[in-house]
Scaffold this motif. Sequence first.
Motif, PDB file in Angstrom:
ATOM      1  N   VAL A 284     -18.621  -1.721  28.390  1.00 26.33           N
ATOM      2  CA  VAL A 284     -17.463  -1.228  29.134  1.00 26.33           C
ATOM      3  C   VAL A 284     -17.610   0.283  29.226  1.00 26.33           C
ATOM      4  CG1 VAL A 284     -14.949  -1.100  29.178  1.00 26.33           C
ATOM      5  CG2 VAL A 284     -16.064  -3.118  28.257  1.00 26.33           C
TER       6      VAL A 284
ATOM      7  N   LYS B 131     -16.091   3.916  30.182  1.00 28.07           N
ATOM      8  CA  LYS B 131     -14.769   4.558  30.317  1.00 28.07           C
ATOM      9  C   LYS B 131     -14.947   6.049  30.560  1.00 28.07           C
ATOM     10  CE  LYS B 131     -12.528   1.251  27.269  1.00 28.07           C
ATOM     11  NZ  LYS B 131     -11.625   0.986  26.145  1.00 28.07           N
TER      12      LYS B 131
ATOM     13  N   TYR C 290      -5.941   5.975  33.123  1.00 31.02           N
ATOM     14  CA  TYR C 290      -4.712   5.346  32.635  1.00 31.02           C
ATOM     15  C   TYR C 290      -4.588   3.989  33.306  1.00 31.02           C
ATOM     16  CZ  TYR C 290      -2.798   6.518  37.171  1.00 31.02           C
ATOM     17  OH  TYR C 290      -2.621   6.593  38.528  1.00 31.02           O
TER      18      TYR C 290
ATOM     19  N   GLY D 150      -5.926   1.190  33.101  1.00 33.74           N
ATOM     20  CA  GLY D 150      -7.164   0.525  33.530  1.00 33.74           C
ATOM     21  C   GLY D 150      -7.969   1.312  34.561  1.00 33.74           C
TER      22      GLY D 150
ATOM     23  N   GLU E 195     -18.856   1.360  25.675  1.00 33.79           N
ATOM     24  CA  GLU E 195     -18.440   0.622  24.478  1.00 33.79           C
ATOM     25  C   GLU E 195     -19.017  -0.777  24.539  1.00 33.79           C
ATOM     26  OE1 GLU E 195     -13.823   2.130  24.332  1.00 33.79           O
ATOM     27  OE2 GLU E 195     -14.258  -0.003  24.138  1.00 33.79           O
TER      28      GLU E 195
ATOM     29  N   PHE F 146     -19.007  -4.547  24.776  1.00 32.87           N
ATOM     30  CA  PHE F 146     -18.033  -5.448  25.388  1.00 32.87           C
ATOM     31  C   PHE F 146     -17.491  -6.363  24.296  1.00 32.87           C
ATOM     32  CE2 PHE F 146     -16.711  -9.367  27.382  1.00 32.87           C
ATOM     33  CZ  PHE F 146     -15.908  -8.899  28.405  1.00 32.87           C
ATOM     34  N   VAL F 147     -16.171  -6.403  24.147  1.00 34.35           N
ATOM     35  CA  VAL F 147     -15.557  -7.243  23.108  1.00 34.35           C
ATOM     36  C   VAL F 147     -15.034  -8.522  23.757  1.00 34.35           C
ATOM     37  CG1 VAL F 147     -13.768  -7.376  21.321  1.00 34.35           C
ATOM     38  CG2 VAL F 147     -14.822  -5.163  21.850  1.00 34.35           C
TER      39      VAL F 147
ATOM     40  N   GLU G 291      -5.160  -9.541  22.893  1.00 32.36           N
ATOM     41  CA  GLU G 291      -4.886  -8.100  22.789  1.00 32.36           C
ATOM     42  C   GLU G 291      -3.557  -7.955  22.058  1.00 32.36           C
ATOM     43  OE1 GLU G 291      -6.198  -5.297  25.745  1.00 32.36           O
ATOM     44  OE2 GLU G 291      -6.704  -6.934  27.086  1.00 32.36           O
TER      45      GLU G 291
ATOM     46  N   ASN H 269      -4.746  -4.906  35.994  1.00 27.49           N
ATOM     47  CA  ASN H 269      -5.084  -4.354  34.694  1.00 27.49           C
ATOM     48  C   ASN H 269      -3.888  -3.748  33.973  1.00 27.49           C
ATOM     49  OD1 ASN H 269      -6.875  -4.039  32.656  1.00 27.49           O
ATOM     50  ND2 ASN H 269      -8.404  -2.952  33.877  1.00 27.49           N
TER      51      ASN H 269
ATOM     52  N   GLU I 275      -3.273   0.031  20.218  1.00 25.45           N
ATOM     53  CA  GLU I 275      -3.705  -1.179  20.933  1.00 25.45           C
ATOM     54  C   GLU I 275      -4.977  -1.691  20.280  1.00 25.45           C
ATOM     55  OE1 GLU I 275      -3.572  -1.370  25.312  1.00 25.45           O
ATOM     56  OE2 GLU I 275      -2.878   0.692  25.216  1.00 25.45           O
TER      57      GLU I 275
ATOM     58  N   PHE J 230      -7.851  -5.206  19.614  1.00 24.22           N
ATOM     59  CA  PHE J 230      -8.401  -6.503  20.000  1.00 24.22           C
ATOM     60  C   PHE J 230      -8.485  -7.364  18.740  1.00 24.22           C
ATOM     61  CE2 PHE J 230     -10.940  -3.668  22.978  1.00 24.22           C
ATOM     62  CZ  PHE J 230     -10.194  -3.979  24.098  1.00 24.22           C
TER      63      PHE J 230
ATOM     64  N   GLU K  26      -7.392   1.555  21.792  1.00 26.36           N
ATOM     65  CA  GLU K  26      -6.962   2.933  22.071  1.00 26.36           C
ATOM     66  C   GLU K  26      -5.551   3.154  21.553  1.00 26.36           C
ATOM     67  OE1 GLU K  26      -6.466   4.168  26.065  1.00 26.36           O
ATOM     68  OE2 GLU K  26      -5.305   2.421  26.635  1.00 26.36           O
TER      69      GLU K  26
HETATM   70  P1  ADP Z   1      -6.392   2.361  29.767  1.00 30.37           P
HETATM   71  O1  ADP Z   1      -6.355   3.608  28.962  1.00 30.37           O
HETATM   72  O2  ADP Z   1      -6.593   2.636  31.208  1.00 30.37           O
HETATM   73  O3  ADP Z   1      -5.258   1.418  29.470  1.00 30.37           O
HETATM   74  P2  ADP Z   1      -8.173   0.750  28.078  1.00 30.37           P
HETATM   75  O4  ADP Z   1      -9.223   1.489  27.331  1.00 30.37           O
HETATM   76  O5  ADP Z   1      -7.005   0.270  27.297  1.00 30.37           O
HETATM   77  O6  ADP Z   1      -7.752   1.615  29.340  1.00 30.37           O
HETATM   78  O7  ADP Z   1      -8.810  -0.497  28.806  1.00 30.37           O
HETATM   79  C1  ADP Z   1      -8.070  -1.287  29.730  1.00 30.37           C
HETATM   80  C2  ADP Z   1      -8.331  -2.761  29.477  1.00 30.37           C
HETATM   81  O8  ADP Z   1      -9.733  -3.053  29.629  1.00 30.37           O
HETATM   82  C3  ADP Z   1      -8.006  -3.226  28.061  1.00 30.37           C
HETATM   83  O9  ADP Z   1      -6.636  -3.534  27.921  1.00 30.37           O
HETATM   84  C4  ADP Z   1      -8.902  -4.445  27.928  1.00 30.37           C
HETATM   85  O10 ADP Z   1      -8.318  -5.581  28.570  1.00 30.37           O
HETATM   86  C5  ADP Z   1     -10.149  -4.032  28.688  1.00 30.37           C
HETATM   87  N1  ADP Z   1     -11.142  -3.433  27.749  1.00 30.37           N
HETATM   88  C6  ADP Z   1     -11.171  -2.153  27.322  1.00 30.37           C
HETATM   89  N2  ADP Z   1     -12.176  -1.936  26.452  1.00 30.37           N
HETATM   90  C7  ADP Z   1     -12.833  -3.120  26.321  1.00 30.37           C
HETATM   91  C8  ADP Z   1     -13.957  -3.560  25.562  1.00 30.37           C
HETATM   92  N3  ADP Z   1     -14.665  -2.725  24.775  1.00 30.37           N
HETATM   93  N4  ADP Z   1     -14.317  -4.875  25.664  1.00 30.37           N
HETATM   94  C9  ADP Z   1     -13.644  -5.725  26.464  1.00 30.37           C
HETATM   95  N5  ADP Z   1     -12.574  -5.366  27.212  1.00 30.37           N
HETATM   96  C10 ADP Z   1     -12.160  -4.089  27.146  1.00 30.37           C
END
Ligand code: ADP
Length: 381
Positions: free
Chosen positions: A144, A146, A152, A154, A177, A179-180, A185, A213, A252, A254, A265
């Motif tokens: 993933v 970022k 923000y 998604g 990162e 992928f989880v 969540e 998202n 937040e 997983f 995060e």
């Molecule tokens: P934002 O700050 O925009 O909310 P996030 O970092 O929370 O972004 O990521 C948004 C969404 O993407 C998460 O709620 C999750 O569903 C998915 N996600 C984020 N990181 C991962 C990861 N490492 N593996 C799988 N899904 C992820």
Amino acid sequence: MTDFYHSNFKVGILGGGQLGRMFIQEAVNLDLNVHILDSDTNAPCKAIANHFELGDIKDFDTVYQFGKEMDVVTIEIEHVNVDALEQLEQEGVRVFPQPKLIRMVQDKGLQKTFYKENGIPTSDFHLLKSKADLADYRDFFPCVQKLRKGGYDGKGVQVLKDPDQLDQAFDAPNLIEAFVDFEKELSVIVSRNEAGEIVSYPIVELEFNPEANLVEFLFSPADVSKEIEQKAAAIAQSLIQKMELVGILAVEMFLTKDGEILVNEIAPRPHNSGHQSIEGNITSQYEQHMRSILNLPLGDTAVIKPSVMVNLLGEKGAEGDVNYQGLREVLGWSGVYPHIYGKKTVKSFRKMGHVTIINDSLEEAKKVALKVKETIKVLGQ
Ligand code: ADP
């Protein structure tokens, strides 16, 4: 110690959206003066703040001049001018959460580095300068990606399946990162006051709208074992303790398929995953935020009744002046609490409000929540 109870004690908030609005609703109970800074003439807080100032929360002078007059300054969004907050802090204004922590949260790379250095479980990651660096991590896919800053809801987050997807990769400082493949969540909101008291909320579960998202449903409490709940609470408490944050922190997480908890995060402010606490818990997250930044005793966070929160998002394609359909009908149902944020115009998937449904049974609350979701439509005119 903050002596808040004199009649001209002023709390300043950077940002005048729905989170600020729900904060004001609690602040009224203690008769606090809330001053809001926001650049939107139609901000949700405008009509209900004691004082509304039109200005850019990212501009040094605007934030500094606004904050100088306040007894306590806080935020409802982390994309603010931190240099001005640091200046204010040096001059003796109380700024919570502390500016250096806002700076850390603004950068997802610094967040992840903090978790790693402090033994907070999180998925593996690498910090990258640009998309060209992706070529060095061919073994790390799928991953993933970022953007470190500015994302923000998604935006600024994408799954990359293989290293040859370079054309769609973000070309700015970013992190990748692992992928989880998560089971659920989850989120734990925790707060800390200046005296160092720490209290966390019972864990909640989030379900996202895959297209937008954004959080679509929230379930409180989460359907997880006692052991998972305790593990998650311990992680959230340890994190706020290590950060020495004063205020509220949404963590937040997983839950992986093998029962591990990984922090995704954090947000150092009231959060979408705590809206249900207004009706569902003894102390709402907004009241708790106020208590923590004023160094008051933290409130009891126990669940009063199980609850489900539904975000009211603008319908796909909706535009223009907002029109809520179905509100009258759901107001006839027991335990249903709509919160309309007062945004004048609607856009596809814009967060326009939320509804909390409380019930003795979470299953029953879920059924009502589905009916609410089908009945209320947020349209343009
Ligand atoms: P934002 O700050 O925009 O909310 P996030 O970092 O929370 O972004 O990521 C948004 C969404 O993407 C998460 O709620 C999750 O569903 C998915 N996600 C984020 N990181 C991962 C990861 N490492 N593996 C799988 N899904 C992820």
